[in-house]
Design an enzyme around this catalytic site. Structure first.
Site, PDB file in Angstrom:
ATOM      1  CE  LYS A   1       3.229   0.054   4.978  1.00  0.00           C
ATOM      2  NZ  LYS A   1       2.396   0.130   3.787  1.00  0.00           N
TER       3      LYS A   1
ATOM      4  CD  GLU B   1      -2.819   1.219   2.399  1.00  0.00           C
ATOM      5  OE1 GLU B   1      -2.827   0.298   3.222  1.00  0.00           O
ATOM      6  OE2 GLU B   1      -3.584   2.208   2.448  1.00  0.00           O
TER       7      GLU B   1
ATOM      8  NE  ARG C   1       2.930  -8.537  10.229  1.00  0.00           N
ATOM      9  CZ  ARG C   1       2.879  -7.420   9.481  1.00  0.00           C
ATOM     10  NH1 ARG C   1       3.761  -6.471   9.608  1.00  0.00           N
ATOM     11  NH2 ARG C   1       1.935  -7.244   8.607  1.00  0.00           N
TER      12      ARG C   1
HETATM   13  P1  ATP Z   1       0.766  -1.552   7.751  1.00  0.00           P
HETATM   14  O1  ATP Z   1       1.979  -1.396   8.637  1.00  0.00           O
HETATM   15  O2  ATP Z   1       0.224  -0.260   7.243  1.00  0.00           O
HETATM   16  O3  ATP Z   1      -0.233  -2.564   8.218  1.00  0.00           O
HETATM   17  P2  ATP Z   1       1.872  -3.469   5.958  1.00  0.00           P
HETATM   18  O4  ATP Z   1       3.153  -3.585   6.666  1.00  0.00           O
HETATM   19  O5  ATP Z   1       0.887  -4.573   5.963  1.00  0.00           O
HETATM   20  O6  ATP Z   1       1.213  -2.138   6.389  1.00  0.00           O
HETATM   21  P3  ATP Z   1       1.670  -3.363   3.088  1.00  0.00           P
HETATM   22  O7  ATP Z   1       2.110  -2.254   2.225  1.00  0.00           O
HETATM   23  O8  ATP Z   1       0.251  -3.709   3.094  1.00  0.00           O
HETATM   24  O9  ATP Z   1       2.197  -3.010   4.512  1.00  0.00           O
HETATM   25  O10 ATP Z   1       2.560  -4.651   2.833  1.00  0.00           O
HETATM   26  C1  ATP Z   1       2.933  -5.135   1.579  1.00  0.00           C
HETATM   27  C2  ATP Z   1       3.324  -6.572   1.694  1.00  0.00           C
HETATM   28  O11 ATP Z   1       4.413  -6.718   2.589  1.00  0.00           O
HETATM   29  C3  ATP Z   1       2.196  -7.417   2.247  1.00  0.00           C
HETATM   30  O12 ATP Z   1       2.093  -8.588   1.483  1.00  0.00           O
HETATM   31  C4  ATP Z   1       2.606  -7.687   3.652  1.00  0.00           C
HETATM   32  O13 ATP Z   1       2.080  -8.912   4.097  1.00  0.00           O
HETATM   33  C5  ATP Z   1       4.124  -7.697   3.558  1.00  0.00           C
HETATM   34  N1  ATP Z   1       4.719  -7.339   4.841  1.00  0.00           N
HETATM   35  C6  ATP Z   1       4.497  -6.227   5.557  1.00  0.00           C
HETATM   36  N2  ATP Z   1       5.176  -6.250   6.718  1.00  0.00           N
HETATM   37  C7  ATP Z   1       5.856  -7.420   6.746  1.00  0.00           C
HETATM   38  C8  ATP Z   1       6.740  -8.056   7.682  1.00  0.00           C
HETATM   39  N3  ATP Z   1       7.058  -7.479   8.842  1.00  0.00           N
HETATM   40  N4  ATP Z   1       7.241  -9.268   7.363  1.00  0.00           N
HETATM   41  C9  ATP Z   1       6.943  -9.844   6.200  1.00  0.00           C
HETATM   42  N5  ATP Z   1       6.119  -9.324   5.276  1.00  0.00           N
HETATM   43  C10 ATP Z   1       5.573  -8.119   5.532  1.00  0.00           C
HETATM   44 MG    MG Z   2      -1.192  -3.973   4.862  1.00  0.00          MG
END
Ligand code: ATP
Ligand code: MG
Length: 553
Positions: free
Chosen positions: A273, A39, A263
């Site tokens: 974020k 996003e 994650r």
């Molecule tokens: P927010 O912190 O706003 O919830 P998010 O970290 O989920 O956002 P996105 O931009 O939706 O951010 O993530 C893009 C992709 O990265 C998604 O497929 C998400 O699952 C993956 N992702 C985000 N954070 C992690 C993490 N800590 N470890 C592994 N994958 C991640």
């Molecule tokens: Mg997200």
């Protein structure tokens, strides 16, 4: 650490590789297509790097492709600044996407599918307020109650939904919901919201739309439109999977499948974020690319290499259960890479002057040393020697303990790549601080001249006329608590900011460093890895400490 890493290597296929190999073997797919779906509401961090390496890595390994899809369904928080940074970061990590796509490109198709659901009697417009909808959902132990608007006719729903799109209602006045089951054991299946009204400027579609799809409604359908075969996301989405499958099933569209992995969490690090944005907005750090931030741009500015981050992603592997990875593993991966690639130079960060009293005043000589002993083809560098030098203040001790092998009164050490010297005298100022160390040198100890004499200690040094003064930014971890997720609700995570995370020192570097064209961090011998910051100029060089030579913890 070595032990853990060895076990990791012995590990066989991870569960995603097993699934993909099975799907390819039984002919379910001829080739695989994955996607990375950020996003654009912030900068990417090391957790995203893990996801990028996984999605692109799997596709690469199995001869497939990966799309970069911006999940831009919430106009309020999204911006093209973030789109640009995300593209830069993915490229820098070393990956190429098959197509650059946007969920907002599919708004028309998603809208049509919403109409399809209405026509099938599977969606309805609800006039209830947000609070009423929430209350009507029930709880985990109690079923929800049907909305009084649930039984609207197809015609009425179609007409109201069109009016929603046409901007006839205010924000919050109406939503579109799926008609599933208000008593479903999975709360997400209790008539989830598909569309809400938002009057906001979208970074790509402007004011064309005033209804926006929810994540759950958009994500699977976007996967399906692109024919994504394996849609990989983090564990918290496993409860969303039934809904993901429900839409695909009811709309009878390409069956993408969702798979979840744990994650990435890191010690001493926050990764949300929202929190990273707060640190930036309120100036707790210098910006998204502050070298203490876990963002990809921060790590890059710190001197991390794409290779080290890819190695880290590989070492971490994919897990089915949440865990927290030690920050020292990330640093280990960085050292692993830099040790192979970094050019070596000498620098003195806390200088004290050393004079060689029996060395002629107007004489200089030049020694040679390998640029990188791990890589003979890198060639050599020149090191100027003379009568006046700088050494590290803590490489001298007036009253040393027993096993101290560096310089001490009456003692000998070798100056790295150069002569053996002996400490003859110490000069102090009126406060008792050492301002000069006076030594003699042994001309017969010149490297390459006859027999090699060894002494116990070797120290680094610089000739005072061949240095450049530099600002050195010494970084430490940003937070003091290993498990930042364990901060209780209601307590401020910012209480755990490390007040010592940045220390600025003035030191001297070998002036040759400023001509180094390698593009990666250099090693200050015996100290650690350092990279020139973009604030650096030839007048006023600035270095960031990338990582020490050994783990400090
Ligand atoms: P927010 O912190 O706003 O919830 P998010 O970290 O989920 O956002 P996105 O931009 O939706 O951010 O993530 C893009 C992709 O990265 C998604 O497929 C998400 O699952 C993956 N992702 C985000 N954070 C992690 C993490 N800590 N470890 C592994 N994958 C991640
Ligand atoms: Mg997200």
């Amino acid at each position: 650490m070595e032990e853990i890493l060895k076990n990791e290597e012995a590990k066989s296929l991870n569960f995603l590789e097993e699934i993909i190999e099975e799907d390819l073997k039984n002919g379910k797919y001829k080739t695989i297509l994955t996607r990375f779906p950020p996003e654009p509401n912030g900068y990417l961090h090391i957790g995203h790097a893990k996801s990028i390496c996984l999605n692109f890595g799997l596709a690469k390994r199995y001869g497939g492709k990966t799309n970069l899809r911006f999940d831009d369904t919430n106009p309020v928080k999204e911006d093209t600044e973030y789109v640009d940074s995300i593209k830069e970061d993915v490229k820098w990590l070393g990956f190429e996407w098959a197509a650059e796509l946007y969920a907002s490109d599919y708004f028309e198709q998603l809208y049509e599918w919403a109409c399809t659901l209405i026509k099938k009697g599977l969606a309805y417009v609800d006039d209830q307020s947000q609070e009423e909808i929430r209350a009507g959902r029930g709880t985990v132990s109690q079923p929800g109650t049907n909305s009084p608007f649930r039984e609207r006719s197809v015609e009425e729903n179609l007409s109201l939904f069109t009016q929603m799109r046409d901007g006839k209602f205010k924000e919050g006045e109406k939503v579109l919901r799926a008609k599933i089951d208000m008593a479903h054991p999975n709360m997400l299946m209790r008539d989830p919201i598909l569309y809400r009204i938002i009057f906001a400027d979208h970074h790509r579609t402007g004011d064309k739309w005033c209804i926006y799809p929810m994540y759950d409604y958009a994500h699977g359908q976007c996967d399906s439109i692109e024919n994504i075969t394996h849609s990989i996301c983090t564990l918290e989405f496993d409860v969303h999977r039934p809904l993901y499958d429900w839409f695909i099933d009811k709309l009878e569209i390409f069956p993408s499948h969702q798979y979840e992995f744990a994650r990435l969490n890191l010690t001493y690090t926050v990764m949300s974020k929202r929190k990273l944005l707060e640190l930036v907005r309120n100036n707790y750090v210098g910006g998204w690319d502050d070298p203490r931030m876990p963002t990809i741009c921060g790590l890059r500015r710190r001197g991390y290499t794409p290779e080290s981050l890819r190695l880290f992603a590989e070492k971490v592997g994919v897990a089915k259960r949440d865990n927290i990875i030690d920050l020292s593993l990330l640093e280990w991966c960085l050292r692993e890479d830099l040790n192979k690639r970094s050019n070596r130079y000498m620098a003195v960060l806390d200088p004290v002057k050393l004079v060689i009293t029996n060395y002629p005043e107007d004489q200089k000589e030049v020694f040679s040393a390998p640029l990188n002993p791990e890589q003979p083809e890198a060639g050599s560098r020149e090191i100027v020697f003379g009568r006046e030098l700088y050494i590290e203040r803590d490489d001298f001790m007036e009253n040393p303990p027993k096993k101290y092998f560096r310089l001490q009164p009456g003692g000998e050490v070798r100056l790295k790549y150069s002569y053996i010297i002996k400490c003859e005298e110490v000069v102090k100022d009126d406060k008792g601080k050492i301002v000069e160390i006076r030594c003699s040198y042994d001309p017969s100890s010149r490297p390459g001249s006859g027999e090699w004499r060894s002494v116990k200690g070797t120290i680094h040094w610089l000739e005072t006329g061949s240095v450049k003064e530099a600002e050195i930014r010494m970084f430490d971890r940003l937070f003091t608590l290993p498990e930042m997720d364990s901060v209780p609700e209601g307590e401020d995570y910012k209480n755990y900011l490390n007040p010592e995370s940045l220390k600025i020192v003035k030191g001297y570097v070998d002036e040759h460093i400023l001509d180094d064209k390698s593009g990666v961090a250099v090693q200050f011998e015996r100290i650690g890895y350092f990279v020139q910051d973009y604030d650096s100029t030839s007048e006023k060089p600035v270095f960031n400490k990338t990582v020490g030579l050994k783990s400090a913890w």
